[in-house]
Scaffold this active site. Structure first.
Site, PDB file in Angstrom:
ATOM      1  CE1 TYR A   8       1.264   0.546   7.176  1.00  0.00           C
ATOM      2  CE2 TYR A   8       2.009   1.518   5.116  1.00  0.00           C
ATOM      3  CZ  TYR A   8       2.106   0.543   6.090  1.00  0.00           C
ATOM      4  OH  TYR A   8       3.067  -0.429   5.964  1.00  0.00           O
ATOM      5  CB  SER A  87       6.318  -6.636  -1.262  1.00  0.00           C
ATOM      6  OG  SER A  87       7.115  -6.414  -0.117  1.00  0.00           O
ATOM      7  CD  GLU A  88       5.823  -0.616   3.822  1.00  0.00           C
ATOM      8  OE1 GLU A  88       5.286   0.062   4.692  1.00  0.00           O
ATOM      9  OE2 GLU A  88       7.045  -0.590   3.595  1.00  0.00           O
ATOM     10  CE  LYS A  89       7.255   3.427  -2.122  1.00  0.00           C
ATOM     11  NZ  LYS A  89       8.151   2.882  -1.131  1.00  0.00           N
TER      12      LYS A  89
END
Length: 164
Positions: A8, A87-89
């Site tokens: 990913y 937030s994704e990290k």
């Protein structure tokens, strides 16, 4: 192992204030070398997600389906202050480090002098496993899987099964 992706890919989405070519690296060079030349399967947010999907739920699901998380780093701290990136990290690092024990591969697009402004999870991974620094340029020569940089990246990637 039920995983769909070998990695990913997390990278700072380019903003006007960010002069680095993280988009070119993540969307062109990584897929060219790791997918086309080496046969890996990557999930790259911004390329493989569908418009309108909830960032958090997609990130969570796709990270669970991945064997590695590749984090592309740039020296400019303001590039990391975009809410959806943060937030994704955070989710990726939480899943990778705490829940699933997924291996994280840090790639520095340029020498990062000071990790003080980086999130704690990035500092932790850097301290524990180090980072691979991209010394290439954006010419075709840097797109060869046989360069030292790509060999280092492949060393950290899951092994390829024969015939797949």
């Amino acid at each position: 192992d039920g995983k769909i992706y070998d990695a990913y890919v997390l990278y700072p989405k380019n903003r006007e204030s960010c002069l680095y070519s993280s988009d070119i690296f993540a969307l062109k060079i990584l897929p060219e070398v790791l997918e086309r030349q080496c046969g890996y399967s990557l999930f790259i947010f911004g390329r493989d997600d569908l418009p309108g999907e909830a960032v958090i739920s997609i990130a969570d699901e796709k990270i669970r389906q991945s064997r590695r998380v590749i984090v592309v780093l740039v020296p400019e701290p303001s590039c990391y202050s975009i809410p959806e990136d943060v937030s994704e990290k955070q989710l990726a690092m939480y899943n990778a480090l705490i829940q699933d024990g997924i291996k994280v591969i840090l790639i520095e697009l340029e020498k990062i002098q000071d990790y003080a402004t980086m999130p704690e999870s990035i500092k932790y991974v850097k301290q524990k496993h180090g980072a691979i620094r991209w010394k290439g340029d954006f010419s075709e020569r840097s797109h060869s899987a046989s360069t030292r940089f790509w060999k280092k990246v492949r060393y950290h990637m899951p092994s390829r099964k024969n015939g797949s």
